[in-house]
Write an enzyme that holds these catalytic residues in place. Structure first.
Site, PDB file in Angstrom:
ATOM      1  N   HIS A  83      18.188  10.305  44.141  1.00 54.09           N
ATOM      2  CA  HIS A  83      19.136  10.305  43.021  1.00 54.09           C
ATOM      3  C   HIS A  83      18.447   9.992  41.694  1.00 54.09           C
ATOM      4  CE1 HIS A  83      23.282  10.150  45.200  1.00 54.09           C
ATOM      5  NE2 HIS A  83      22.436  10.970  45.790  1.00 54.09           N
TER       6      HIS A  83
ATOM      7  N   HIS B 263      19.149  12.948  56.026  1.00 54.97           N
ATOM      8  CA  HIS B 263      20.432  12.497  56.572  1.00 54.97           C
ATOM      9  C   HIS B 263      20.364  12.170  58.056  1.00 54.97           C
ATOM     10  CE1 HIS B 263      22.584  14.569  52.979  1.00 54.97           C
ATOM     11  NE2 HIS B 263      22.258  13.329  52.700  1.00 54.97           N
TER      12      HIS B 263
HETATM   13  C1  HEM Z   1      21.744  18.677  50.074  1.00 59.40           C
HETATM   14  C2  HEM Z   1      22.634  18.050  49.300  1.00 59.40           C
HETATM   15  C3  HEM Z   1      23.075  16.639  49.576  1.00 59.40           C
HETATM   16  C4  HEM Z   1      24.349  16.213  49.626  1.00 59.40           C
HETATM   17  C5  HEM Z   1      25.594  17.052  49.395  1.00 59.40           C
HETATM   18  C6  HEM Z   1      24.326  14.811  49.955  1.00 59.40           C
HETATM   19  C7  HEM Z   1      25.443  13.998  50.095  1.00 59.40           C
HETATM   20  C8  HEM Z   1      25.439  12.715  50.600  1.00 59.40           C
HETATM   21  C9  HEM Z   1      26.618  11.909  50.813  1.00 59.40           C
HETATM   22  C10 HEM Z   1      28.043  12.332  50.500  1.00 59.40           C
HETATM   23  C11 HEM Z   1      26.211  10.732  51.340  1.00 59.40           C
HETATM   24  C12 HEM Z   1      27.124   9.556  51.721  1.00 59.40           C
HETATM   25  C13 HEM Z   1      27.350   8.643  50.528  1.00 59.40           C
HETATM   26  C14 HEM Z   1      28.487   7.651  50.741  1.00 59.40           C
HETATM   27  O1  HEM Z   1      29.348   7.862  51.592  1.00 59.40           O
HETATM   28  O2  HEM Z   1      28.520   6.645  50.016  1.00 59.40           O
HETATM   29  C15 HEM Z   1      24.783  10.794  51.474  1.00 59.40           C
HETATM   30  C16 HEM Z   1      24.003   9.788  51.997  1.00 59.40           C
HETATM   31  C17 HEM Z   1      22.621   9.843  52.067  1.00 59.40           C
HETATM   32  N1  HEM Z   1      21.809  10.804  51.531  1.00 59.40           N
HETATM   33 FE1  HEM Z   1      22.407  12.606  50.824  1.00 59.40          FE
HETATM   34  N2  HEM Z   1      23.031  14.408  50.090  1.00 59.40           N
HETATM   35  C18 HEM Z   1      22.227  15.493  49.855  1.00 59.40           C
HETATM   36  C19 HEM Z   1      20.847  15.493  49.853  1.00 59.40           C
HETATM   37  C20 HEM Z   1      20.044  14.403  50.130  1.00 59.40           C
HETATM   38  C21 HEM Z   1      18.604  14.357  49.959  1.00 59.40           C
HETATM   39  C22 HEM Z   1      17.772  15.490  49.392  1.00 59.40           C
HETATM   40  C23 HEM Z   1      18.202  13.127  50.361  1.00 59.40           C
HETATM   41  C24 HEM Z   1      16.810  12.534  50.389  1.00 59.40           C
HETATM   42  C25 HEM Z   1      15.698  13.231  50.507  1.00 59.40           C
HETATM   43  C26 HEM Z   1      19.382  12.410  50.813  1.00 59.40           C
HETATM   44  C27 HEM Z   1      19.384  11.148  51.358  1.00 59.40           C
HETATM   45  C28 HEM Z   1      20.512  10.468  51.794  1.00 59.40           C
HETATM   46  C29 HEM Z   1      20.464   9.229  52.540  1.00 59.40           C
HETATM   47  C30 HEM Z   1      19.213   8.533  53.055  1.00 59.40           C
HETATM   48  C31 HEM Z   1      21.789   8.823  52.711  1.00 59.40           C
HETATM   49  C32 HEM Z   1      22.282   7.551  53.389  1.00 59.40           C
HETATM   50  C33 HEM Z   1      22.291   6.440  52.347  1.00 59.40           C
HETATM   51  C34 HEM Z   1      22.624   5.066  52.887  1.00 59.40           C
HETATM   52  O3  HEM Z   1      22.780   4.899  54.104  1.00 59.40           O
HETATM   53  O4  HEM Z   1      22.720   4.152  52.044  1.00 59.40           O
HETATM   54  N3  HEM Z   1      20.475  13.200  50.609  1.00 59.40           N
HETATM   55  N4  HEM Z   1      24.333  12.003  50.999  1.00 59.40           N
END
Ligand code: HEM
Ligand SMILES: *[C@@H]1O[C@H](CO)[C@@H](O)[C@H](O)[C@H]1NC(C)=O
Ligand SMILES: *[C@@H]1O[C@H](CO)[C@@H](O)[C@H](O)[C@H]1NC(C)=O
Length: 252
Positions: free
Chosen positions: A102, A232
């Protein structure tokens, strides 16, 4: 039925904000898009559809071991802080990886995701934007590492580099030390951060072209998007972002 109603109430509460009174505000084109997205009511915003493909990030100016002479303990301090945090709660590691994503997606990897609103009539910052508020985690690990690094070598190591090293270390520890990325350093910290720019982040209800468009706007290919989405494998998401994909879901 009760579950669906509860989900709707949560969704409504989530969307309730100053802008929610305007009818058009239910049509999110960026990070938030309702599962019941209506293409007639909510026309794709031109800047989402026509976002230009940017050149791929070059990383020029960054080097491995950037602080080896400037602040030899810097990377080790970050690694120790991350290890301590991940040992106590592995989820924080997921948070740190997402923090880096982010940060980088808005204004490049400049630490702008860490900035707080000051009392000088500035607008909200990135961390107050809908994708980040009450969602991003791991800030305290960055703060702890930064404090220790400032004590060891003042005014030398950027916050942006600390976020990058922390994401690398989180991947390392969460993968049982199998993923060991060469993470270069040398980023400078940004001084600006705007919550409205978090709309550039890909949204949980975006369709494929919208997702591809948001990554292309940052110089990233579909292939890279899919690879990065492997992040994810770990972490958490709030129920409202995926419960609509199940006809029945135990809310507990
Ligand atoms: C492809 C488009 C992406 C979308 C639409 C997306 C969307 C999301 C959403 C909705 C969440 C849950 C947030 C919540 O409920 O508070 C999430 C969590 C997460 N995302 Fe993504 N994401 C994307 C790409 C990425 C990328 C590129 C990375 C890292 C390289 C990433 C790493 C993570 C991680 C590690 C979590 C878990 C965070 C936690 O447990 O605190 N995401 N993402
Ligand atoms: C920044 O704001 C958050 C709440 O949004 C707060 O928890 C944190 O302590 C603040 N950090 C600083 C350095 O003021
Ligand atoms: C975002 O907010 C800033 C500060 O309030 C403003 O200057 C800028 O024009 C806004 N950008 C968009 C795209 O609305």
């Amino acid at each position: 039925m009760a579950t669906k109603l509860a989900a709707l109430i949560v969704l409504a509460a989530f969307l309730a904000g100053p802008a929610a009174s305007e009818a058009a505000s239910i049509c999110f084109n960026g990070w938030l898009r309702l599962p019941t997205y209506n293409p007639v009511l909510c026309r794709p915003r031109p800047d989402v559809q026509t976002r230009q493909r940017r050149p791929a990030p070059s990383g020029s100016g960054l080097t491995s071991g950037y602080y080896n002479t400037r602040c030899p303990s810097a990377e080790k301090i970050v690694t120790n802080a991350v290890k301590k945090a991940v040992d106590a709660n592995p989820g924080i590691g997921a948070g740190l990886i997402r923090l880096f994503f982010h940060d980088c997606f808005l204004r490049g990897c400049d630490g702008s995701v860490l900035l707080n609103t000051t009392n000088s009539k500035n607008s909200d910052t990135e961390r107050e934007g809908p994708p980040n508020q009450n969602s991003l985690r791991g800030f305290e690990v960055v703060d702890e590492a930064k404090a220790a690094i400032e004590a060891a070598c003042p005014d030398t190591v950027s916050c942006a580099d600390i976020v990058a090293y922390a994401a690398r270390d989180a991947s390392y520890f969460l993968s049982d030390r199998k993923i060991n990325i060469q993470m270069p350093g040398g980023r400078y910290d940004g001084r600006e951060s705007f919550s409205n720019e978090t709309d550039q982040l890909p949204g949980p209800f975006s369709n494929l072209p919208a997702l591809q468009g948001s990554f292309a706007a940052k110089g990233l290919t579909s292939d890279e998007m899919v690879t990065l989405s492997g992040a994810h494998t770990i972490g958490r998401a709030r129920c409202l972002f995926f419960s609509s994909r199940f006809s029945e879901m135990d809310s507990a």
